[in-house]
Structure formats: structure tokens, C-alpha cells
Design a protein around this motif. Sequence first.
Motif, short mmCIF file in Angstrom:
data_model
loop_
_atom_site.label_atom_id
_atom_site.label_comp_id
_atom_site.label_asym_id
_atom_site.label_seq_id
_atom_site.Cartn_x
_atom_site.Cartn_y
_atom_site.Cartn_z
N PHE A 125 22.46 -67.95 27.41
CA PHE A 125 22.90 -67.01 26.37
C PHE A 125 24.21 -66.39 26.83
O PHE A 125 24.23 -65.45 27.61
CB PHE A 125 21.83 -65.94 26.17
CG PHE A 125 21.93 -65.17 24.87
CD1 PHE A 125 21.63 -65.78 23.67
CD2 PHE A 125 22.31 -63.84 24.87
CE1 PHE A 125 21.70 -65.08 22.48
CE2 PHE A 125 22.39 -63.12 23.68
CZ PHE A 125 22.08 -63.75 22.48
N ALA A 126 25.32 -66.97 26.36
CA ALA A 126 26.65 -66.54 26.81
C ALA A 126 27.22 -65.51 25.85
O ALA A 126 28.22 -65.74 25.17
CB ALA A 126 27.57 -67.74 26.93
N VAL A 127 26.57 -64.36 25.82
CA VAL A 127 27.01 -63.25 24.98
C VAL A 127 27.16 -62.02 25.87
O VAL A 127 26.18 -61.54 26.44
CB VAL A 127 26.00 -62.95 23.84
CG1 VAL A 127 26.48 -61.78 23.00
CG2 VAL A 127 25.81 -64.19 22.97
N ALA A 128 28.39 -61.55 25.99
CA ALA A 128 28.63 -60.38 26.85
C ALA A 128 27.94 -59.16 26.25
O ALA A 128 27.97 -58.95 25.03
CB ALA A 128 30.12 -60.13 26.99
N ASP A 129 27.30 -58.38 27.11
CA ASP A 129 26.63 -57.17 26.64
C ASP A 129 27.19 -55.96 27.35
O ASP A 129 27.75 -56.06 28.45
CB ASP A 129 25.12 -57.25 26.90
CG ASP A 129 24.79 -57.24 28.38
OD1 ASP A 129 24.43 -56.18 28.91
OD2 ASP A 129 24.90 -58.31 29.02
N GLN A 130 27.05 -54.83 26.72
CA GLN A 130 27.43 -53.56 27.34
C GLN A 130 26.15 -52.81 27.66
O GLN A 130 25.56 -52.14 26.81
CB GLN A 130 28.32 -52.74 26.38
CG GLN A 130 29.65 -53.40 26.03
CD GLN A 130 30.58 -53.53 27.22
OE1 GLN A 130 30.55 -52.69 28.12
NE2 GLN A 130 31.39 -54.57 27.24
N ALA A 131 25.69 -52.97 28.90
CA ALA A 131 24.45 -52.33 29.34
C ALA A 131 23.28 -52.69 28.43
O ALA A 131 22.51 -51.84 28.00
CB ALA A 131 24.61 -50.82 29.41
N GLY A 132 23.17 -53.98 28.12
CA GLY A 132 22.05 -54.45 27.33
C GLY A 132 22.18 -54.27 25.84
O GLY A 132 21.24 -54.55 25.09
N ASP A 135 28.13 -55.51 21.82
CA ASP A 135 29.40 -54.87 21.45
C ASP A 135 30.32 -55.95 20.91
O ASP A 135 30.87 -56.75 21.67
CB ASP A 135 30.03 -54.18 22.66
CG ASP A 135 31.35 -53.49 22.32
OD1 ASP A 135 31.70 -53.45 21.13
OD2 ASP A 135 32.00 -52.99 23.26
N PRO A 136 30.51 -56.02 19.59
CA PRO A 136 31.37 -57.07 19.02
C PRO A 136 32.77 -57.08 19.61
O PRO A 136 33.40 -58.14 19.70
CB PRO A 136 31.39 -56.72 17.52
CG PRO A 136 30.12 -55.96 17.29
CD PRO A 136 29.90 -55.18 18.55
N ALA A 137 33.24 -55.92 20.05
CA ALA A 137 34.59 -55.84 20.60
C ALA A 137 34.70 -56.56 21.95
O ALA A 137 35.80 -56.88 22.40
CB ALA A 137 35.00 -54.38 20.76
N ALA A 169 28.57 -66.10 21.32
CA ALA A 169 29.11 -65.27 20.25
C ALA A 169 30.60 -65.54 20.19
O ALA A 169 31.28 -65.55 21.22
CB ALA A 169 28.83 -63.80 20.50
N ALA A 170 31.12 -65.77 18.98
CA ALA A 170 32.54 -66.08 18.84
C ALA A 170 33.08 -65.43 17.57
O ALA A 170 32.37 -65.28 16.57
CB ALA A 170 32.76 -67.59 18.80
N ALA A 219 24.64 -61.96 12.49
CA ALA A 219 24.80 -62.22 13.92
C ALA A 219 24.53 -60.98 14.77
O ALA A 219 23.86 -61.06 15.81
CB ALA A 219 26.20 -62.77 14.21
N GLU A 220 25.03 -59.84 14.35
CA GLU A 220 24.84 -58.63 15.15
C GLU A 220 23.36 -58.27 15.25
O GLU A 220 22.86 -57.91 16.32
CB GLU A 220 25.63 -57.46 14.56
CG GLU A 220 25.55 -56.20 15.41
CD GLU A 220 26.54 -55.13 14.98
OE1 GLU A 220 26.49 -54.03 15.55
OE2 GLU A 220 27.36 -55.39 14.08
N ARG A 221 22.63 -58.39 14.14
CA ARG A 221 21.19 -58.12 14.17
C ARG A 221 20.46 -59.09 15.08
O ARG A 221 19.61 -58.70 15.89
CB ARG A 221 20.61 -58.21 12.75
CG ARG A 221 19.09 -58.08 12.70
CD ARG A 221 18.54 -58.30 11.30
NE ARG A 221 18.81 -59.64 10.80
CZ ARG A 221 18.09 -60.72 11.11
NH1 ARG A 221 17.06 -60.63 11.96
NH2 ARG A 221 18.38 -61.89 10.59
N VAL A 222 20.80 -60.37 14.98
CA VAL A 222 20.13 -61.41 15.77
C VAL A 222 20.40 -61.20 17.26
O VAL A 222 19.48 -61.26 18.09
CB VAL A 222 20.61 -62.80 15.32
CG1 VAL A 222 20.16 -63.88 16.30
CG2 VAL A 222 20.09 -63.11 13.91
#
Length: 384
Positions: A125-132, A135-137, A169-170, A219-222
Amino acid sequence: MAEFTFSTEQQELRKAVRRFAADNFDEETVRRLMESDPRFDPKVWARLGAELGVLGLAVPESAGGVGGTLVDQAVAVEELGAALACGPLFGTVYLAIPALVAASAGAARDELLPELIEGRKTAAFAVADQAGAFDPAAVTLTATDGDVTVSGTVARVVDADAADVILVAANGSGGVGLYAVDAAAAQRTNLVTLDLTRPQADLEFASAPAQLIAGPDEAERVITHALQVGSVLLAVEQVGASQHLLDIAVEYAKTRLQFGRPIGSFQAVKHRLADLLVDVEHARSTAYHAVWALTDGSDDPALAASIAQATCSAAFSRVARDAIQTLGGIGFTWEHQAHLYFKRATTDAALLGSAEQHRDRVAKLVLDTAAVERVPEVAVGSPR
């Protein structure tokens, strides 16, 4: 007041997974696998999916899963965490499968989900997270060529070293989407990690073919749902590993003699082990509260997940440290398994947000942005 108890089926599931882990993830096997390539046994992984069915316990039958609950999944994860099981649990079970379950049905999603559940493929799962939290930004990849390819880099992706599929996420033409990319189309740079049982890799995509899993409208919800489920399953894993280390320390204190007495008879050792027991039980309560809350939609998922992560990360780190202190010199050696758990504790404490970051989020949710009308989500990522 409701009281959580495990069903007879869940207790039997726990026994079955514990037996499987004892047969396939003993210390000698774990040490061998963490030095191998890939760092897990694909045949054993396939058995976890097809034979035991523990990779998709929380997936509805209509989507090819077992049709159980997130609590069922957590029971299995706790036992696998206790055994320090080698395999892409974090990328596949904690994050990718929950994301696919929460996404709307589609050709790419419906084809990939059964393969992950049955252990025929693995995912990262290559989606950067901000403390879990999502963050779309922070999304660094771009969907190109009419949103059918992706380009860019993602750093430090857990389980990406040998994954078959990468969920990314892209930024596409209509906003951020979640895409599935064949891992063979990515340039992977495997990293040297503290915890050899939990590999990581840097990924680079150059117009890699991609299939849309969740469009900008969902996408954000998922992704948020996947990160919350991942956080609570990681917390449960930490509980299982903490309990295992505590059991080792208690048994050692009963048998190690000092001045002709078991060291467990000394007050200082008793107090230390009693404090660790309190930490483990507290962690177990918060972890399963979060799992139960996500299953039934009975609490704010963001709040429950952050409480669980803050509590379980801190508890596992303390148990790992103090267990080594109780074991004394043998606990510091390469030959003892305690250091393997210590490294797992250190690594887990940095995944999906540190304990300090989650405590900060709890404070914001409770004190700053709490809202009565917020509707909790259930384990499939949709409102009640």
C-alpha cells in the motif's frame, strides 16, 4: 453496559491459528525467512489464505471472503503477531484488502480481491500517510496518459520488496484516485531495515500501467478506511507480540535462580512484571474496543484507532524493553528471540504514526473538533 466476549467460533479460530503459527513460524523458521528472498514462504502464505482462510476473514462472502467480522480478523492477527509471522500482513491484510473492500465494485477490484484473499498474490500500500491519516496534499504520484499510467516515487513502502501488486494514490485529471499497479512495472530499491521480518522498499514509477480502483469521488473515503483498519490491526498485532514477550519474561523469572531463589520472588521483579501485565491488558482493551467499534460503527473510527495506536505502540515498546531487562544478559544476545521482538516494537511504533502523534490527534478530536453529528463508519468503510 455491554461487555465484549469472544464467541466459541472465535476461540476455536484462535487455537487453529496458534497451532498453524507454532508449526510454520517457530523461531528457527523466522530467522531463516528474514534472511531469505523473499522474506516469507509463498507456500505457507497461500495456505494461510486457501487452507485457513485467515487473509480475508472480514471480507463479505459476496466479495469472495469468509464473511466474518473485523473481530475475527483481529483474533487471527493477534496470534500471528505473537509468533512474529513472516509475510506481507501489513501491506496485504491490514491495508490493501480493507481498501478493496471499501471501494465500489469494478473489474480491477473484483479480479484482484479474491487473489489477495486466497494468498495467490500479495500487495503493498504505497500511500503516504500523516500519522495514520490520509492527506491528499502528501500524494507524490501523478496519473498520466488519460489516467491509465502513473509516474513518481514513493519512499519506504512496507512489503513492497516482493509484492505482486502495488496500490497507489495518484493525482489524476479529476483529483486523487487509488490505482492498482503491477509491481513488475515499478523500479524497486530494497532497503536495509531494523526489523528484518518487515521489509521495505523505495518505489519509482515511470508511466507504469495502472488500473483505477477508486476514483476521486470515493478515494479519500476508501484510503481513510484502509488506514484506520490498518491502525487497529497493527495495534492488535502489537498486543499479541507484547503478550508473548511477557509470557517469556514471567517464565524466566520463575526458573532463573539468584541467591538460591527464583528472581521472580524479588519484589522489584514482581513489580516490573505486574506493571507490564497492566500495560498489556490496557493495550488489549483499547485494541479490541477499536476493532469492535469499527465492526459495529459504535464509535468514531478515527478516535478509536488513534487511542488504540497510542496505547499499543507505547505498551509494546515498554514490554520489549523491560522484558530484556528481566531476562538480563541472555536477553541482549543475538541468540535470544527477545531482540527480534524489540526491533519489531521499534518499527511498529513508527508505522502509521507514533504514539505521541496519535495522542495529539486524540486531543484534537476530543477537545477541538468533536461533533455529535459525526456518524461512525462500519468495517466495510461505509456509514451506518
